[in-house]
Motif scaffolding. Structure first.
Motif, PDB file in Angstrom:
ATOM      1  N   ILE A 144      -5.293   0.291  -0.436  1.00  0.00           N
ATOM      2  CA  ILE A 144      -5.370  -0.868  -1.308  1.00  0.00           C
ATOM      3  C   ILE A 144      -4.005  -1.033  -1.988  1.00  0.00           C
ATOM      4  O   ILE A 144      -3.516  -0.111  -2.633  1.00  0.00           O
ATOM      5  CB  ILE A 144      -6.484  -0.700  -2.366  1.00  0.00           C
TER       6      ILE A 144
ATOM      7  N   SER B  69      -3.861  -0.236  -8.228  1.00  0.00           N
ATOM      8  CA  SER B  69      -5.145  -0.819  -7.830  1.00  0.00           C
ATOM      9  C   SER B  69      -6.268  -0.043  -8.502  1.00  0.00           C
ATOM     10  O   SER B  69      -6.087   1.092  -8.948  1.00  0.00           O
ATOM     11  CB  SER B  69      -5.288  -0.767  -6.307  1.00  0.00           C
ATOM     12  N   LYS B  70      -7.412  -0.650  -8.583  1.00  0.00           N
ATOM     13  CA  LYS B  70      -8.540  -0.051  -9.312  1.00  0.00           C
ATOM     14  C   LYS B  70      -8.955   1.299  -8.742  1.00  0.00           C
ATOM     15  O   LYS B  70      -9.317   2.197  -9.471  1.00  0.00           O
ATOM     16  CB  LYS B  70      -9.751  -0.995  -9.287  1.00  0.00           C
TER      17      LYS B  70
ATOM     18  N   SER C 203       0.833  -1.203   0.000  1.00  0.00           N
ATOM     19  CA  SER C 203       0.000   0.000   0.000  1.00  0.00           C
ATOM     20  C   SER C 203       0.871   1.258   0.000  1.00  0.00           C
ATOM     21  O   SER C 203       2.032   1.238   0.406  1.00  0.00           O
ATOM     22  CB  SER C 203      -0.910   0.016   1.233  1.00  0.00           C
TER      23      SER C 203
ATOM     24  N   SER D 122      -0.962  -1.762  -4.452  1.00  0.00           N
ATOM     25  CA  SER D 122      -0.677  -1.816  -5.881  1.00  0.00           C
ATOM     26  C   SER D 122       0.500  -2.763  -6.062  1.00  0.00           C
ATOM     27  O   SER D 122       1.210  -3.088  -5.108  1.00  0.00           O
ATOM     28  CB  SER D 122      -0.320  -0.429  -6.409  1.00  0.00           C
TER      29      SER D 122
END
Length: 112
Positions: free
Chosen positions: A96, A88-89, A55, A98
């Motif tokens: 979140i 990440s989205k 993260s 990556s």
């Protein structure tokens, strides 16, 4: 017993000297870029792999910089070809992880 550094006395996060010189010469804010690159190398060492998921908060914690600064410096490191990032989205949620891949840096003239 000597206080001399011994490369076998503990865990190390090795960095390519050419990559360090590339950061110094190609990044506008070399100081924070070096900090972020050091954090990425340490995390890669912890994962025992040049590719890992982490993260933004973890990177920021490792290099003692704000998430905003880390984001900007990651963009710089990606631009100069030292890291490949699969984001990440939801890029606004820094928690979140990556995916990061530390890339090879070729020899640069004058780097020993």
């Amino acid at each position: 017993m000597s206080d001399e550094r011994n490369i076998k006395d503990g865990a190390w996060a090795w960095m390519n000297k050419a990559a360090l010189e590339k950061i110094r010469t190609r990044c506008e804010d070399a100081k924070s870029s070096l900090g972020v690159y050091l954090a990425l190398c340490e995390i890669a060492s912890d994962h025992k792999s040049q590719s890992f998921m982490v993260s933004m908060d973890k990177i920021a914690s490792k290099c003692c910089l704000s998430r905003r600064t880390v984001l900007d410096r990651l963009n710089d490191l990606e631009f100069i070809g030292l890291v490949e990032i699969t984001r990440s989205k939801t890029s606004e949620n820094f928690r979140i992880p990556s995916a990061y891949l530390l890339l090879r840096c070729e020899f640069m003239e004058g780097v020993k």
